[in-house]
Write an enzyme that holds these catalytic residues in place. Sequence first.
Site, PDB file in Angstrom:
ATOM      1  N   ARG A  59     -56.079 -20.917 -14.617  1.00 37.91           N
ATOM      2  CA  ARG A  59     -57.430 -21.006 -14.041  1.00 37.91           C
ATOM      3  C   ARG A  59     -57.629 -20.051 -12.869  1.00 37.91           C
ATOM      4  O   ARG A  59     -58.763 -19.756 -12.504  1.00 37.91           O
ATOM      5  CB  ARG A  59     -57.763 -22.455 -13.672  1.00 37.91           C
ATOM      6  N   GLU A  96     -42.812 -32.834  -8.848  1.00 40.78           N
ATOM      7  CA  GLU A  96     -42.479 -34.236  -8.571  1.00 40.78           C
ATOM      8  C   GLU A  96     -41.258 -34.648  -9.413  1.00 40.78           C
ATOM      9  O   GLU A  96     -40.327 -35.271  -8.918  1.00 40.78           O
ATOM     10  CB  GLU A  96     -43.698 -35.097  -8.894  1.00 40.78           C
TER      11      GLU A  96
HETATM   12  P1  AMP Z   1     -49.304 -27.445  -6.616  1.00 35.45           P
HETATM   13  O1  AMP Z   1     -48.193 -26.503  -6.922  1.00 35.45           O
HETATM   14  O2  AMP Z   1     -48.850 -28.869  -6.501  1.00 35.45           O
HETATM   15  O3  AMP Z   1     -50.132 -27.001  -5.411  1.00 35.45           O
HETATM   16  O4  AMP Z   1     -50.259 -27.473  -7.876  1.00 35.45           O
HETATM   17  C1  AMP Z   1     -51.227 -26.498  -8.048  1.00 35.45           C
HETATM   18  C2  AMP Z   1     -51.412 -26.130  -9.492  1.00 35.45           C
HETATM   19  O5  AMP Z   1     -51.499 -27.273 -10.337  1.00 35.45           O
HETATM   20  C3  AMP Z   1     -52.709 -25.362  -9.664  1.00 35.45           C
HETATM   21  O6  AMP Z   1     -52.473 -24.256 -10.528  1.00 35.45           O
HETATM   22  C4  AMP Z   1     -53.683 -26.361 -10.254  1.00 35.45           C
HETATM   23  O7  AMP Z   1     -54.466 -25.755 -11.237  1.00 35.45           O
HETATM   24  C5  AMP Z   1     -52.820 -27.480 -10.840  1.00 35.45           C
HETATM   25  N1  AMP Z   1     -53.233 -28.834 -10.400  1.00 35.45           N
HETATM   26  C6  AMP Z   1     -52.498 -29.687  -9.650  1.00 35.45           C
HETATM   27  N2  AMP Z   1     -53.129 -30.851  -9.445  1.00 35.45           N
HETATM   28  C7  AMP Z   1     -54.337 -30.744 -10.075  1.00 35.45           C
HETATM   29  C8  AMP Z   1     -55.470 -31.621 -10.211  1.00 35.45           C
HETATM   30  N3  AMP Z   1     -55.509 -32.841  -9.666  1.00 35.45           N
HETATM   31  N4  AMP Z   1     -56.536 -31.169 -10.904  1.00 35.45           N
HETATM   32  C9  AMP Z   1     -56.513 -29.915 -11.453  1.00 35.45           C
HETATM   33  N5  AMP Z   1     -55.478 -29.063 -11.367  1.00 35.45           N
HETATM   34  C10 AMP Z   1     -54.389 -29.456 -10.689  1.00 35.45           C
END
Ligand code: AMP
Length: 174
Positions: A59, A96
């Site tokens: 995205r 996680e």
């Molecule tokens: P993080 O590494 O935990 O910051 O996760 C970020 C990535 O996971 C991004 O590429 C987001 O598109 C996806 N992502 C994580 N949580 C969500 C959520 N609640 N809704 C949509 N995309 C998410």
Amino acid sequence: MKDLKDFIRDVPDFPKKGIIFKDITTLLREPAGLTEAVNQIYEIVKDKGITKVAGIESRGFILGGILAEKLHAGFIPIRKPGKLPSEVYAESYELEYGTDRIEMHVDAINPGDVVLLHDDLLATGGTAQAACKLIEKAGGTIAHISFIIDLTFLNGAEKLSGYEISSLIQYDGE
Ligand code: AMP
């Protein structure tokens, strides 16, 4: 003009139970929403001398590509493992449960490039932090990290301390 937040759709229990997925397709499909989001990020980053925009699969490719063209910069895809055809740098990061990995072509960024990193959403910050390492390994300087959405209650910004970051929409709880 509607608030940008009004364009985001919450999808409960996707991709698995307990996750509230923030769906940006409902923003992208509306010309007013898409234009507003692009313009808001463009205003934040336009004077930073950006030469490359790196977007995180998948995205982050959408607004990342539009912003690259608008900034007269190049676009760099940061991808899931095994998708890029030429030699890559790779970074693993903690999830996680388990680990994940992202890759970038070794010749995507030249030393001296000034980079905007873009993704749709900041959650725990692990993905963006790994992307920063890839860009810096290649000799790029990160001028800014932009997100459409920040789930601030997950404190992802802490992992990115030292970098300049922005988000257009914040959620301080589920
Ligand atoms: P993080 O590494 O935990 O910051 O996760 C970020 C990535 O996971 C991004 O590429 C987001 O598109 C996806 N992502 C994580 N949580 C969500 C959520 N609640 N809704 C949509 N995309 C998410």
